[in-house]
Design a protein around this motif. Structure first.
Motif, PDB file in Angstrom:
ATOM      1  N   VAL A  54       1.310  -1.279   0.220  1.00  0.00           N
ATOM      2  CA  VAL A  54       0.368   0.488  -0.117  1.00  0.00           C
ATOM      3  C   VAL A  54       0.745   1.318   0.367  1.00  0.00           C
ATOM      4  CG1 VAL A  54       0.077   0.143   1.959  1.00  0.00           C
ATOM      5  CG2 VAL A  54      -2.204   0.990   0.814  1.00  0.00           C
ATOM      6  N   LYS A  55       0.470   2.433  -0.580  1.00  0.00           N
ATOM      7  CA  LYS A  55       1.056   3.827  -0.546  1.00  0.00           C
ATOM      8  C   LYS A  55       1.198   4.428   0.092  1.00  0.00           C
ATOM      9  CE  LYS A  55       2.458   3.515  -5.884  1.00  0.00           C
ATOM     10  NZ  LYS A  55       3.575   3.440  -5.140  1.00  0.00           N
ATOM     11  N   LEU A  56       1.604   4.924   1.488  1.00  0.00           N
ATOM     12  CA  LEU A  56       1.905   5.982   2.675  1.00  0.00           C
ATOM     13  C   LEU A  56       2.895   6.355   1.988  1.00  0.00           C
ATOM     14  CD1 LEU A  56       0.598   3.627   4.871  1.00  0.00           C
ATOM     15  CD2 LEU A  56      -0.796   5.076   3.583  1.00  0.00           C
ATOM     16  N   ARG A  57       2.262   8.102   2.685  1.00  0.00           N
ATOM     17  CA  ARG A  57       2.704   8.863   2.583  1.00  0.00           C
ATOM     18  C   ARG A  57       3.237   9.329   3.721  1.00  0.00           C
ATOM     19  NH1 ARG A  57       2.174  14.347   4.059  1.00  0.00           N
ATOM     20  NH2 ARG A  57       0.154  14.565   4.305  1.00  0.00           N
ATOM     21  N   CYS A  58       4.598   9.424   4.264  1.00  0.00           N
ATOM     22  CA  CYS A  58       5.316   9.694   5.784  1.00  0.00           C
ATOM     23  C   CYS A  58       5.252  11.436   5.903  1.00  0.00           C
ATOM     24  CB  CYS A  58       6.875   9.814   5.368  1.00  0.00           C
ATOM     25  SG  CYS A  58       7.825  10.585   6.912  1.00  0.00           S
ATOM     26  N   GLY A  59       4.045  11.841   6.961  1.00  0.00           N
ATOM     27  CA  GLY A  59       4.422  13.242   7.838  1.00  0.00           C
ATOM     28  C   GLY A  59       5.341  13.400   8.122  1.00  0.00           C
ATOM     29  N   ALA A  60       6.296  12.835   8.034  1.00  0.00           N
ATOM     30  CA  ALA A  60       7.502  13.531   8.655  1.00  0.00           C
ATOM     31  C   ALA A  60       8.026  14.394   7.650  1.00  0.00           C
ATOM     32  CB  ALA A  60       8.169  13.323   9.427  1.00  0.00           C
ATOM     33  N   CYS A  61       8.459  13.936   5.789  1.00  0.00           N
ATOM     34  CA  CYS A  61       9.171  13.937   4.782  1.00  0.00           C
ATOM     35  C   CYS A  61       8.279  14.666   4.166  1.00  0.00           C
ATOM     36  CB  CYS A  61      10.309  13.654   4.978  1.00  0.00           C
ATOM     37  SG  CYS A  61      10.134  12.004   4.288  1.00  0.00           S
ATOM     38  N   GLY A  62       6.700  14.081   3.866  1.00  0.00           N
ATOM     39  CA  GLY A  62       6.433  14.085   2.638  1.00  0.00           C
ATOM     40  C   GLY A  62       6.631  12.936   1.559  1.00  0.00           C
ATOM     41  N   ARG A  63       7.608  12.278   2.091  1.00  0.00           N
ATOM     42  CA  ARG A  63       8.064  10.981   0.655  1.00  0.00           C
ATOM     43  C   ARG A  63       6.892  10.027   1.347  1.00  0.00           C
ATOM     44  NH1 ARG A  63      12.738   8.034   0.011  1.00  0.00           N
ATOM     45  NH2 ARG A  63      12.746   5.941  -1.091  1.00  0.00           N
ATOM     46  N   THR A  64       6.395   9.455  -0.521  1.00  0.00           N
ATOM     47  CA  THR A  64       5.208   8.258  -0.447  1.00  0.00           C
ATOM     48  C   THR A  64       5.637   7.064  -0.717  1.00  0.00           C
ATOM     49  OG1 THR A  64       4.499  10.094  -1.579  1.00  0.00           O
ATOM     50  CG2 THR A  64       3.253   8.309  -1.952  1.00  0.00           C
ATOM     51  N   ASP A  65       5.975   5.847  -0.064  1.00  0.00           N
ATOM     52  CA  ASP A  65       6.298   4.441  -0.837  1.00  0.00           C
ATOM     53  C   ASP A  65       5.482   3.504  -0.639  1.00  0.00           C
ATOM     54  OD1 ASP A  65       8.443   2.991  -1.273  1.00  0.00           O
ATOM     55  OD2 ASP A  65      10.090   4.133   0.377  1.00  0.00           O
ATOM     56  N   PRO A  70      -0.944  -4.453   6.289  1.00  0.00           N
ATOM     57  CA  PRO A  70      -1.070  -5.676   7.089  1.00  0.00           C
ATOM     58  C   PRO A  70      -1.715  -6.785   7.447  1.00  0.00           C
ATOM     59  CG  PRO A  70      -1.685  -3.655   7.278  1.00  0.00           C
ATOM     60  CD  PRO A  70      -1.984  -2.891   6.234  1.00  0.00           C
ATOM     61  N   GLU A  71      -1.712  -7.323   7.994  1.00  0.00           N
ATOM     62  CA  GLU A  71      -2.135  -9.552   7.710  1.00  0.00           C
ATOM     63  C   GLU A  71      -2.576  -9.721   8.800  1.00  0.00           C
ATOM     64  OE1 GLU A  71      -0.699 -11.703   4.282  1.00  0.00           O
ATOM     65  OE2 GLU A  71      -1.126 -10.255   2.284  1.00  0.00           O
ATOM     66  N   VAL A  72      -3.624 -10.769   8.937  1.00  0.00           N
ATOM     67  CA  VAL A  72      -3.413 -10.841  10.083  1.00  0.00           C
ATOM     68  C   VAL A  72      -3.657 -12.731  10.585  1.00  0.00           C
ATOM     69  CG1 VAL A  72      -4.796 -11.255  12.689  1.00  0.00           C
ATOM     70  CG2 VAL A  72      -4.752  -8.753  11.588  1.00  0.00           C
ATOM     71  N   ARG A  81      -6.980  -9.756   5.685  1.00  0.00           N
ATOM     72  CA  ARG A  81      -6.279  -8.637   5.681  1.00  0.00           C
ATOM     73  C   ARG A  81      -7.119  -7.486   6.485  1.00  0.00           C
ATOM     74  NH1 ARG A  81      -4.446  -8.590  -0.219  1.00  0.00           N
ATOM     75  NH2 ARG A  81      -3.207  -9.198   0.936  1.00  0.00           N
ATOM     76  N   PRO A  82      -6.890  -6.942   7.207  1.00  0.00           N
ATOM     77  CA  PRO A  82      -7.546  -5.410   7.412  1.00  0.00           C
ATOM     78  C   PRO A  82      -7.572  -4.556   7.052  1.00  0.00           C
ATOM     79  CG  PRO A  82      -5.676  -6.664   9.276  1.00  0.00           C
ATOM     80  CD  PRO A  82      -5.903  -6.721   8.289  1.00  0.00           C
ATOM     81  N   ALA A  83      -8.908  -3.404   6.410  1.00  0.00           N
ATOM     82  CA  ALA A  83      -8.299  -1.998   6.028  1.00  0.00           C
ATOM     83  C   ALA A  83      -8.179  -1.081   6.732  1.00  0.00           C
ATOM     84  CB  ALA A  83     -10.244  -1.961   5.891  1.00  0.00           C
ATOM     85  N   VAL A  84      -7.312  -0.491   5.387  1.00  0.00           N
ATOM     86  CA  VAL A  84      -6.884   0.665   5.883  1.00  0.00           C
ATOM     87  C   VAL A  84      -7.013   1.892   5.506  1.00  0.00           C
ATOM     88  CG1 VAL A  84      -3.974   1.240   4.796  1.00  0.00           C
ATOM     89  CG2 VAL A  84      -4.647  -0.857   5.353  1.00  0.00           C
ATOM     90  N   ASN A  85      -6.890   2.476   6.082  1.00  0.00           N
ATOM     91  CA  ASN A  85      -7.167   4.559   6.256  1.00  0.00           C
ATOM     92  C   ASN A  85      -6.026   4.504   4.821  1.00  0.00           C
ATOM     93  OD1 ASN A  85      -8.213   6.921   6.661  1.00  0.00           O
ATOM     94  ND2 ASN A  85      -7.942   6.785   8.809  1.00  0.00           N
ATOM     95  N   LEU A  86      -6.486   4.844   3.881  1.00  0.00           N
ATOM     96  CA  LEU A  86      -5.466   5.420   2.637  1.00  0.00           C
ATOM     97  C   LEU A  86      -5.544   7.418   2.456  1.00  0.00           C
ATOM     98  CD1 LEU A  86      -6.842   3.094  -0.498  1.00  0.00           C
ATOM     99  CD2 LEU A  86      -4.661   2.942   1.637  1.00  0.00           C
ATOM    100  N   GLY A  87      -6.549   7.377   3.765  1.00  0.00           N
ATOM    101  CA  GLY A  87      -6.792   8.918   3.249  1.00  0.00           C
ATOM    102  C   GLY A  87      -6.324   9.613   4.789  1.00  0.00           C
ATOM    103  N   ALA A  88      -5.611   8.409   5.870  1.00  0.00           N
ATOM    104  CA  ALA A  88      -4.548   9.000   6.539  1.00  0.00           C
ATOM    105  C   ALA A  88      -2.614   9.029   6.461  1.00  0.00           C
ATOM    106  CB  ALA A  88      -4.569   8.430   8.261  1.00  0.00           C
ATOM    107  N   VAL A  89      -2.289   9.685   7.194  1.00  0.00           N
ATOM    108  CA  VAL A  89      -0.559   9.917   6.986  1.00  0.00           C
ATOM    109  C   VAL A  89      -0.374   8.414   7.420  1.00  0.00           C
ATOM    110  CG1 VAL A  89       1.320  10.989   7.206  1.00  0.00           C
ATOM    111  CG2 VAL A  89      -0.715  12.456   6.587  1.00  0.00           C
TER     112      VAL A  89
END
Length: 258
Positions: A54-65, A70-72, A81-89
């Motif tokens: 999943v692509k996420l943006r770091c809230g500290a440096c702004g880098r997207t990677d 997550p899996e259980v 696979r739990p649902a991911v809040n893609l709108g969160a940092v």
């Protein structure tokens, strides 16, 4: 530390108390994949590498990677696979890895080991240092993660078995053999039985690690043969999915370990 989030298995409806793992961003700040509270988890039926990230943006440096989704591993044998809040940092203020001290799910509060508290005469849990997982991006990483986990449990001489195509064993150590299924299909009963026969022949303890979970007959057969089953997620953290795996965590290393 990341907040604990309830995750319900869509197959057996069992609820898990799940704490997402935390990893360092390239800038050095800790980042946690934000699991959506109350989100609907999905059953991983067909695993692909693309869908496992999943692509996420770091809230500290702004880098997207890309970060491991997550899996259980549920006790019913499936990987969810739990649902991911893609709108969160994806960032946390602390630098402490979630679940530090024991692998997530080793002895989950929501899913106590079958039989409850060990009776008198059963060895108490072994004290161990913090387990450092190996992020899984390739099949070889899955084998490396399983080997690291067996060393963490206390087994000595753990290394990849180069004769795997013949023996069906991917990792071996002093008194222990392991098979690592990093395919996109649930592990089969025949694979569990192959590991059991190898352990019987060499008088060793066995451990089976799977990225895609286990078929019902494989889990049933493992219970009958007392083969420990572990579910691997892309963070590289194994989670026990049957009673034999719980016992191995509590009592390892056996004679021949350290």
């Amino acid at each position: 530390m990341a907040d604990c989030v309830p995750v319900r298995c869509p197959s057996c409806r069992r609820e898990h108390a799940y704490t997402p793992a935390t990893f360092p961003c390239a800038c050095g700040q800790p980042l946690t994949v934000p699991v959506l509270p109350g989100g609907v988890a999905t059953h991983v039926r067909q695993r692909t590498w693309k869908d496992s990230w999943v692509k996420l943006r770091c809230g500290a440096c702004g880098r997207t990677d890309d970060w491991p989704r997550p899996e259980v591993g549920c006790a019913c044998g499936v990987v969810i696979r739990p649902a991911v809040n893609l709108g969160a940092v994806g960032i946390t203020p602390q630098g402490t890895a979630a679940g530090a001290g024991v692998p997530q799910g080793s002895l989950p509060a929501a899913d106590p080991p079958p039989g409850g508290v060990p009776s008198a005469g059963v060895p108490r849990a072994v004290r161990r240092p913090v387990f450092v997982p190996v992020t899984i991006r390739t099949g070889q990483d899955a084998v490396t993660a399983a080997a690291a986990y067996l060393r963490w449990l206390g087994f000595s001489g753990v290394a990849q078995d180069r004769d795997r195509p013949v023996s069906g064993v991917d990792v071996r150590g002093t008194g222990v053999l392991a098979r690592v299924d990093h395919s996109t299909s649930s592990a089969r009963l025949r694979d569990v039985e192959t590991l059991w026969l190898a352990c019987l022949h060499e008088n060793a303890v066995g451990a089976f690690f799977s990225l895609a979970g286990y078929r019902p007959d494989a889990q049933e057969g493992a219970g009958r043969l007392q083969v420990p089953l572990f579910a691997l997620d892309l963070t590289g953290t194994p989670r026990p999915v049957n009673a034999a795996a719980d016992r191995l965590i509590r009592t390892a290393p056996p004679a021949g370990g350290h």
